[in-house]
Design a protein around this motif. Structure first.
Motif, mmCIF file in Angstrom:
data_model
loop_
_atom_site.group_PDB
_atom_site.id
_atom_site.type_symbol
_atom_site.label_atom_id
_atom_site.label_comp_id
_atom_site.label_asym_id
_atom_site.label_seq_id
_atom_site.Cartn_x
_atom_site.Cartn_y
_atom_site.Cartn_z
ATOM 1 N N ASN A 558 24.386 40.405 35.555
ATOM 2 C CA ASN A 558 23.200 40.773 36.320
ATOM 3 C C ASN A 558 21.964 40.249 35.602
ATOM 4 O OD1 ASN A 558 22.581 42.789 34.236
ATOM 5 N ND2 ASN A 558 24.272 43.939 35.146
ATOM 6 N N GLU A 559 20.789 40.539 36.147
ATOM 7 C CA GLU A 559 19.546 39.929 35.671
ATOM 8 C C GLU A 559 19.240 40.187 34.195
ATOM 9 O OE1 GLU A 559 17.376 37.920 36.987
ATOM 10 O OE2 GLU A 559 17.841 37.888 39.103
ATOM 11 N N SER A 560 19.598 41.347 33.673
ATOM 12 C CA SER A 560 19.305 41.639 32.267
ATOM 13 C C SER A 560 20.526 41.479 31.374
ATOM 14 C CB SER A 560 18.740 43.057 32.131
ATOM 15 O OG SER A 560 19.673 44.012 32.597
ATOM 16 N N GLY A 561 21.686 41.877 31.870
ATOM 17 C CA GLY A 561 22.882 41.822 31.043
ATOM 18 C C GLY A 561 23.374 40.413 30.754
ATOM 19 N N ILE A 562 23.057 39.455 31.626
ATOM 20 C CA ILE A 562 23.594 38.101 31.502
ATOM 21 C C ILE A 562 23.216 37.438 30.179
ATOM 22 C CG2 ILE A 562 21.604 37.046 32.653
ATOM 23 C CD1 ILE A 562 25.307 35.984 32.974
ATOM 24 N N TYR A 563 22.110 37.877 29.569
ATOM 25 C CA TYR A 563 21.641 37.199 28.363
ATOM 26 C C TYR A 563 22.534 37.455 27.152
ATOM 27 C CZ TYR A 563 17.528 36.104 31.090
ATOM 28 O OH TYR A 563 16.699 35.619 32.067
ATOM 29 N N MET A 564 23.439 38.397 27.246
ATOM 30 C CA MET A 564 24.376 38.557 26.128
ATOM 31 C C MET A 564 25.379 37.400 26.073
ATOM 32 S SD MET A 564 27.213 41.481 27.020
ATOM 33 C CE MET A 564 26.053 42.817 27.209
ATOM 34 N N PHE A 565 25.410 36.587 27.145
ATOM 35 C CA PHE A 565 26.309 35.423 27.178
ATOM 36 C C PHE A 565 25.558 34.097 26.984
ATOM 37 C CE2 PHE A 565 27.928 38.660 30.208
ATOM 38 C CZ PHE A 565 29.016 39.082 29.475
ATOM 39 N N GLU A 566 24.230 34.162 26.782
ATOM 40 C CA GLU A 566 23.459 32.929 26.621
ATOM 41 C C GLU A 566 23.841 32.209 25.327
ATOM 42 O OE1 GLU A 566 18.896 31.307 25.950
ATOM 43 O OE2 GLU A 566 19.320 33.467 25.951
ATOM 44 N N LYS A 567 23.983 30.892 25.393
ATOM 45 C CA LYS A 567 24.242 30.093 24.193
ATOM 46 C C LYS A 567 23.021 30.163 23.286
ATOM 47 C CE LYS A 567 26.445 26.251 24.221
ATOM 48 N NZ LYS A 567 26.905 24.855 24.464
ATOM 49 N N LEU A 568 23.267 30.440 22.020
ATOM 50 C CA LEU A 568 22.195 30.744 21.086
ATOM 51 C C LEU A 568 21.777 29.527 20.261
ATOM 52 C CD1 LEU A 568 23.475 34.261 19.962
ATOM 53 C CD2 LEU A 568 21.710 33.713 21.654
ATOM 54 N N ASP A 569 21.733 28.365 20.876
ATOM 55 C CA ASP A 569 21.279 27.150 20.203
ATOM 56 C C ASP A 569 19.767 27.012 20.367
ATOM 57 O OD1 ASP A 569 23.949 26.444 19.610
ATOM 58 O OD2 ASP A 569 24.185 25.693 21.659
ATOM 59 N N TYR A 570 19.144 26.310 19.432
ATOM 60 C CA TYR A 570 17.708 26.078 19.509
ATOM 61 C C TYR A 570 17.377 25.086 20.612
ATOM 62 C CZ TYR A 570 13.032 24.402 18.374
ATOM 63 O OH TYR A 570 11.709 24.028 18.459
ATOM 64 N N SER A 571 16.249 25.333 21.298
ATOM 65 C CA SER A 571 15.746 24.416 22.315
ATOM 66 C C SER A 571 14.232 24.327 22.166
ATOM 67 C CB SER A 571 16.097 24.918 23.721
ATOM 68 O OG SER A 571 15.379 24.196 24.705
ATOM 69 N N GLU A 608 9.738 28.692 13.854
ATOM 70 C CA GLU A 608 9.948 27.727 12.769
ATOM 71 C C GLU A 608 11.366 27.823 12.215
ATOM 72 O OE1 GLU A 608 7.071 28.552 9.805
ATOM 73 O OE2 GLU A 608 5.348 27.826 10.960
ATOM 74 N N VAL A 609 11.813 29.038 11.974
ATOM 75 C CA VAL A 609 13.154 29.233 11.409
ATOM 76 C C VAL A 609 14.216 28.798 12.410
ATOM 77 C CG1 VAL A 609 14.799 30.960 10.562
ATOM 78 C CG2 VAL A 609 12.395 31.072 9.871
ATOM 79 N N GLY A 610 14.009 29.087 13.692
ATOM 80 C CA GLY A 610 14.940 28.650 14.717
ATOM 81 C C GLY A 610 15.084 27.146 14.745
ATOM 82 N N GLU A 611 13.960 26.440 14.687
ATOM 83 C CA GLU A 611 13.992 24.980 14.694
ATOM 84 C C GLU A 611 14.689 24.434 13.451
ATOM 85 O OE1 GLU A 611 10.905 21.228 15.362
ATOM 86 O OE2 GLU A 611 10.121 23.187 14.734
ATOM 87 N N ALA A 612 14.443 25.071 12.293
ATOM 88 C CA ALA A 612 15.014 24.600 11.031
ATOM 89 C C ALA A 612 16.516 24.848 10.948
ATOM 90 C CB ALA A 612 14.310 25.274 9.867
ATOM 91 N N THR A 613 16.995 25.931 11.547
ATOM 92 C CA THR A 613 18.418 26.298 11.428
ATOM 93 C C THR A 613 19.237 25.915 12.652
ATOM 94 O OG1 THR A 613 17.970 28.509 12.319
ATOM 95 C CG2 THR A 613 17.859 28.239 9.915
ATOM 96 N N GLY A 614 18.559 25.525 13.727
ATOM 97 C CA GLY A 614 19.276 25.178 14.955
ATOM 98 C C GLY A 614 19.703 26.375 15.776
ATOM 99 N N VAL A 615 19.111 27.533 15.507
ATOM 100 C CA VAL A 615 19.462 28.779 16.197
ATOM 101 C C VAL A 615 18.308 29.208 17.092
ATOM 102 C CG1 VAL A 615 19.956 31.234 15.878
ATOM 103 C CG2 VAL A 615 21.053 29.558 14.418
ATOM 104 N N SER A 616 18.609 29.795 18.223
ATOM 105 C CA SER A 616 17.588 30.277 19.140
ATOM 106 C C SER A 616 16.648 31.249 18.437
ATOM 107 C CB SER A 616 18.241 30.992 20.327
ATOM 108 O OG SER A 616 17.275 31.724 21.055
ATOM 109 N N PRO A 617 15.353 30.977 18.447
ATOM 110 C CA PRO A 617 14.404 31.937 17.857
ATOM 111 C C PRO A 617 14.377 33.255 18.631
ATOM 112 C CG PRO A 617 13.238 30.187 19.024
ATOM 113 C CD PRO A 617 14.678 29.785 18.981
ATOM 114 N N TYR A 618 14.792 33.212 19.893
ATOM 115 C CA TYR A 618 14.887 34.459 20.658
ATOM 116 C C TYR A 618 15.965 35.366 20.067
ATOM 117 C CZ TYR A 618 12.331 31.716 24.193
ATOM 118 O OH TYR A 618 11.418 30.935 24.860
ATOM 119 N N LEU A 619 17.064 34.753 19.623
ATOM 120 C CA LEU A 619 18.104 35.533 18.941
ATOM 121 C C LEU A 619 17.538 36.143 17.667
ATOM 122 C CD1 LEU A 619 20.986 36.469 18.114
ATOM 123 C CD2 LEU A 619 21.284 34.214 17.087
ATOM 124 N N LEU A 620 16.838 35.354 16.877
ATOM 125 C CA LEU A 620 16.329 35.838 15.599
ATOM 126 C C LEU A 620 15.354 37.003 15.802
ATOM 127 C CD1 LEU A 620 15.687 32.396 13.845
ATOM 128 C CD2 LEU A 620 17.701 33.866 13.676
#
Length: 860
Positions: A558-571, A608-620
Motif C-alpha cells: 500500500n501507499e506507506s507500507g511499500i517503502y519497506m521493499f524499496e531498494k536502498l541504493d543511492y540515487s 553526503e554519507v549516502g553518496e559516499a557509501t552508495g546507500v540511500s540517504p533516506y535509509l540512513l
C-alpha cells in the motif's frame, strides 16, 4: 468368571472415560465452563462425524440466522442425531457433543464409519424438537439468567478494555454493548448463573444487560433505591469530564475509545511536552478517551488505561491515537469533541433534508438509482472483521485486502452504516457473515483492475502470486513509474515463520496487548502470569501471529507500507530537501555544532554519507530516527553517558544487552573502538553517521539485504546464515521506518524500484494482525482430590496425576483454582468412582479461549 467380570469392569471404565472426555469437549469448547455432567445411561446408537473446519458454530436451529449454542474445532468428534434441510437451502446435521446439542452445516462435518452410544433422552429430544417451531426459545436461553435478588445491589466500575455487556448471564449470549475501564454502571442485581460464575445485572446509560462480576469493581456501599441508583450512576458515567457553563446548563462528556499508534508513546500528566511522563504505551494498547485539550504545540487527548494491572490517567498527543469511538459533549445539542478515525461521520446539521437518505450511511449507495448491491467484491483493509450480524454480531473471522467475496444483499445497520451480507471461502470451507460496506471493494472498481492496454505491466508482475497482483495494480495506477521485482525466496512459508518465531528473535514492547506477546515457555511464565523481558527489560518476545502479520509482504503493498521493499541504493534524485521532509519535527531537523567545533545540517550530512557509501540517504536518516527516537531520547546520540562522554552511536551498531551491561553501554563500547575502515572511534556525531552508514552498506546492503524488509527478516543472505544477521529485533521497525521513508517522496513520482519477496505455500488469506488483549493463562494454581494425595505433587506445569483412595470410598471431590482470575475451571465437583481405576479430567480455560486439560487417575 473372574476374568469375564474384569472385562466387564474394564468396559464400564472405558464407557465412563469416553463420557467424561466427550463432556470435557463440550465444556472446553463452549464459552461457559460448568462442572462435568453426572453419569448417564446410554442406550441409543448413532453415527459420528469429524469436524473439518478450524472453528465451526453449532447453532440453536438449522439456519445461519439462529444463535450460536457452542463451538467446535477441527478434529472434534460429534454424534450425528439427524439431518434436515434448512430454510437457507443447506443440509444441516443435528449433533451432540456430551450433553450439548445443536445444528451445524453438513459441509463442515465429515461422516465417519464409527458409531457411538448417546443418551436416549438426546435422541428423543431431537425428534421432539423437529416437530416444534424454530421460533420456540431454546432451553439454554431460558436457563442462562442467574438467580438474582430483586433489589439493586449498588454501583461499580468496569475494569478492562472492551468488556462485553451481554443479553443474558452467559458467555454464549449476544452482546448489548461494550464497556471500558472506568465506566460506572448501576448494579441492579447479582447471582450465580448456570456456568457457576457470579454475574451482575447492570445498567449503563439506557442499556441493561449482564457482566461477569470479576470485570466489575463493586462500590463499597450499596444503593437502596434502584431508580435513584440508575439515574445517579448514569449521570456519573456520562460526566467523566463534565462541567457547568455560565448559563447553568450541565455539559456532559460521553467518553470514547481508542488505541495507540506508535512505539513507547508517552503518557504525560498535563497537555503538553512539559508534563511529567507517567508511563508509556505502544501500538494496539486500548485507551478510554475523556476529552481533548489544546496544548502549546498540538491537541492532546485526556485518557485512561491500564499499565501492569494499574489504572493510569494522563494525556497523549492526538497524533498517536486512533479513535474507534468518538467523544461527544452533550448539552441541548450534541457536539463531537474527538471524531472517530475508523469511518466518516456526518452531522445531521450539515445535511439538507432532501439529501439525508443519500448521505447518512457510510459507503451508502442510493438504491433508487442502482438497486440492491450484489455480486463479486473483495476485502479492503487488514484484519477486517466479518460478523454474524451487522454492527455487534459475533466475529466469524478476520480477512484482509484482496480476499474475494460474494455480496448477497446490503442492509442498514444500527450504527447508521451500510453492511453487506457476504459469502466467502475460508480455510477450505464456505462461510457467510456481514462486513461494513466501506471495507469492501466492488469488483467493477478500478482498484481491482489494471489500466486498459497495460499488457507490459501485467508481464512485469506475472511471477508474483495472485494474492499480490491486485495491490500492485492499484499502486501502478497511481505511480506508473514504479517497478516491482518479485524475489523468490525458495523458502516454505511455515518453515520461515517458525524460524523467525524463535523466542527472543523478534521483540515487541512489554506493554503491548496480550496477543502480540509469545506464550512459549521461554517467553511467558504461566505460574506467575508474567512475561519474561528481553534487551534491558522493556521488551517481550513477539507472538507467532504478530510475526506472521509483519512478515507477510501482502499486508504492506500500500501507499506507506511499500517503502519497506524499496531498494536502498543511492540515487542522485535523493535530495537534501527531501531528507529535510523526513526530519521535520525531529531532533535532527536543523543544524548542530559537533564536538570538534564544526557545524553541519543533518539532512546534508546524510546525503553526503549516502553518496559516499552508495546507500540511500533516506535509509540512513530513517534508521537513525528509528534507533535514536524522534526527539533523540536515546542516550547513544547525546555524548553524555558517564564513562563514555564524547562518544556517539547513531545507528546502535553493536548495541544489545549482554554481560550485565545495557544495550546503550555496549553500543558505546563499540563506538570507542579503533577501526579505520568504519572511522572508529566515533568521537564526533559526523564520524558516527559516516562510520555507521558504511557499516550498513558493507554488512547489509551489499549482501542482498538491500530493503528494510530483508534487514528485518533475513531470508536472502545465506552467506551470513538465514534468519540471523538481522539489523533490528523490534518486530515493528521495518513498518515504522517505511512510514518515515514515505515522507521523503511526498508530492514526487520518481522511478522507484521495489524488491518484494514471496514464499512457497503461503496462506490463502493475508495474515491478520492480532487484536485480542485477553489473558492467555491456562494453568491451575491448586488441584486436590478428597481422600487421597496427588502423585506427583501438584505443579501447574504437570498435567497427569494419580490418586489412591480407600476401597470403601464411593465418591471423590475435586477442587481446583486457576492462576489467573480471568481463567475458568471446569471439572470440579463430586464424582462417583468404581473399584479399580477411574479417569477424571479438569480443564482450565484462559480468557483468550486456550485450554489446558489435567488428567487424574483415581485408584479405588
Amino acid at each position: 468368571m473372574i476374568n469375564k467380570g474384569n472385562d466387564i469392569l474394564k468396559g464400564d471404565r472405558y464407557i465412563m472415560k469416553r463420557r467424561i472426555i466427550m463432556g470435557m469437549v463440550a465444556i472446553l469448547m463452549t464459552q461457559s465452563i460448568a462442572a462435568l455432567s453426572p453419569i448417564q445411561t446410554y442406550s441409543a446408537t448413532v453415527s459420528t462425524g469429524t469436524v473439518k473446519t478450524r472453528s465451526g458454530f453449532v447453532r440453536s436451529s438449522a439456519t445461519s440466522k439462529s444463535a450460536v449454542s457452542f463451538c467446535v474445532s477441527s478434529g472434534d468428534e460429534v454424534a450425528i442425531l439427524g439431518e434436515e434441510k434448512g430454510k437457507d437451502g443447506n443440509t444441516w446435521y443435528k449433533v451432540a457433543v456430551g450433553t450439548s446439542v445443536g445444528y451445524i452445516r453438513s459441509d463442515l462435518v465429515s461422516k465417519t464409519n464409527k458409531s457411538t452410544n448417546v443418551s436416549d433422552s438426546l435422541v428423543k429430544s431431537s425428534k421432539a424438537a423437529s416437530e416444534q417451531s424454530t421460533a420456540t426459545a431454546t432451553p439454554a436461553a431460558k436457563s442462562s439468567a442467574p438467580a438474582v435478588s430483586s433489589q439493586a445491589a449498588g454501583s461499580g466500575t468496569v475494569k478492562g478494555t472492551y468488556v462485553r455487556m451481554r443479553k443474558n448471564a452467559s458467555l454464549n449470549s449476544g452482546v448489548v454493548t461494550y464497556l471500558n475501564t472506568g465506566d460506572v454502571v448501576s448494579i441492579l442485581a447479582e447471582g450465580k448463573a448456570s456456568d457457576g460464575q457470579i454475574w451482575y445485572q447492570v445498567k449503563k446509560d439506557d442499556q441493561t444487560g449482564f457482566v461477569r462480576s470479576d470485570l466489575i469493581n463493586k462500590a463499597a456501599s450499596p444503593v437502596a433505591n434502584t431508580a435513584a441508583s440508575t439515574t445517579a450512576q448514569t449521570t456519573s458515567a456520562t460526566q467523566t469530564a463534565s462541567n457547568t457553563d455560565a448559563s447553568g446548563v450541565v455539559k456532559k462528556v460521553e467518553p470514547g475509545v481508542g488505541v495507540v499508534k506508535g512505539i513507547n508513546v508517552r503518557i504525560r500528566s498535563a497537555a503538553g511536552t512539559t508534563g511529567d511522563i507517567v508511563g508509556t504505551v505502544s501500538t494496539g494498547s486500548g485507551l478510554k478517551l475523556l476529552g481533548v485539550e489544546k496544548g502549546t504545540d498540538r491537541d492532546w487527548i485526556k485518557i485512561e488505561t491500564t499499565l501492569d494491572g494499574k489504572a493510569v490517567s494522563g494525556y497523549i498527543a492526538r497524533d498517536y491515537v486512533t479513535v474507534t469511538k468518538e467523544v461527544k459533549e452533550v448539552t441541548q445539542s450534541t457536539q463531537t469533541l474527538i471524531g472517530s478515525d475508523m469511518s466518516p461521520t456526518v452531522s445531521s446539521t450539515e445535511q439538507n433534508s432532501s439529501d439525508k437518505d443519500k448521505t447518512d450511511k457510510v459507503g451508502k449507495t442510493d438504491k433508487t438509482d442502482t438497486g440492491p448491491i450484489t455480486g463479486q467484491a473483495s476485502i479492503k483493509g487488514v484484519g477486517v472483521r466479518v460478523r454474524q450480524e451487522p454492527v455487534d454480531g459475533s466475529i466469524v473471522c478476520q480477512l484482509s485486502t484482496g480476499h474475494p467475496l460474494t455480496i448477497n444483499k446490503d442492509t442498514d445497520g444500527s450504527d447508521n452504516c451500510t453492511w453487506y451480507q457476504v459469502s466467502f471461502s475460508y480455510l477450505g470451507s464456505e462461510r457467510e457473515g456481514y462486513v461494513r460496506s466501506d471495507l469492501v471493494t466492488l469488483a467493477e472498481s478500478e482498484e481491482n483492475t489494471a489500466p486498459p492496454g497495460d499488457e507490459e505491466f501485467e508481464k512485469s508482475i506475472a511471477e508474483f502470486p495472485d494474492g499480490y497482483k491486485n495491490s500492485l495494480r492499484s499502486l501502478h495506477a497511481k505511480h506508473p513509474k514504479w517497478q516491482f521485482e518479485a524475489v523468490n525466496t525458495g523458502l516454505e512459508w511455515s518453515s520461515a515463520l517458525a524460524a523467525e518465531s524463535s523466542v527472543g528473535k523478534n521483540l515487541v514492547s512489554k506493554n503491548s496487548i496480550a496477543s502480540w506477546k509469545s506464550t512459549a515457555p521461554q517467553a511467558y511464565n504461566q505460574t506467575t502470569n508474567q512475561w519474561y523481558t528481553f534487551d534491558g527489560g522493556s521488551w517481550a518476545s513477539a507472538s507467532g501471529e504478530l510475526i506472521a502479520y509483519y512478515m507477510d509482504p501482502r499486508n504492506f503493498l500500500n501507499e506507506s507500507g511499500i517503502y519497506m521493499f524499496e531498494k536502498l541504493d543511492y540515487s542522485q534524485s535523493q535530495t537534501t530537501a527531501s531528507i529535510s521532509k523526513m526530519l521535520t519535527g525531529t531532533f535532527m531537523s536543523g543544524e548542530v555544532t559537533d564536538t570538534d567545533g564544526t557545524t553541519f545540517s543533518y539532512a546534508e550530512k546524510f546525503r553526503e554519507v549516502g553518496e559516499a557509501t552508495g546507500v540511500s540517504p533516506y535509509l540512513l536518516a530513517g534508521r537513525a530516527l528509528q534507533e535514536m527516537g524522534i526527539k533523540g531520547a536515546s542516550q547513544s546520540c547525546t555524548g553524555t553517558v558517564p564513562g563514555y562522554e564524547g562518544y556517539f552511536n547513531f545507528f546502535n551498531v553493536g548495541a544489545y544487552a549482554y554481560g550485565g551491561r545495557s544495550a546503550t553501554v555496549n553500543g558505546l563500547i563499540y563506538a570507542t573502538g579503533t577501526d579505520d575502515g568504519y572511522m572508529r572511534p566515533w568521537n564526533t556525531r559526523a564520524r558516527s553517521i559516516y562510520g555507521g552508514g558504511k557499516y550498513l552498506a558493507e554488512k547489509y546492503v551489499s549482501k542482498g539485504q538491500n530493503t528494510l524488509y530483508f534487514q528485518k527478516f533475513n531470508v536472502v543472505n545465506k552467506e551470513n546464515t538465514l534468519y540471523s544477521h538481522q539489523y533490528m529485533s523490534n518486530i515493528q521497525a521495518a513498518s515504522s521506518e517505511s512510514s518515515r521513508l514515505a515522507l521523503a517522496y511526498l508530492g514526487d513520482d520518481e522511478e522507484l524500484k521495489f524488491r518484494i519477496p514471496y514464499y512457497q505455500n503461503m496462506p490463502e488469506t493475508l495474515c491478520a494482525k492480532p487484536v485480542s488483549d485477553s489473558n492467555p493463562n491456562t494453568y491451575l494454581a491448586s488441584l486436590s482430590v478428597s481422600g487421597g494425595e496427588l502423585k506427583p505433587a501438584f505443579s501447574g506445569v504437570t498435567d497427569k496425576y494419580t490418586v489412591t483412595v480407600d476401597a470403601d470410598q464411593e465418591t471423590v471431590e475435586i477442587s481446583a483454582t486457576a492462576v489467573s482470575a480471568s481463567s475458568s475451571v471446569g471439572g470440579v465437583g463430586t464424582y462417583p468412582i468404581q473399584p479399580g481405576e477411574n479417569t477424571l479430567y479438569v480443564g482450565c480455560k484462559a480468557q483468550n479461549g486456550a485450554v489446558k486439560a489435567y488428567t487424574i487417575t483415581v485408584i479405588r
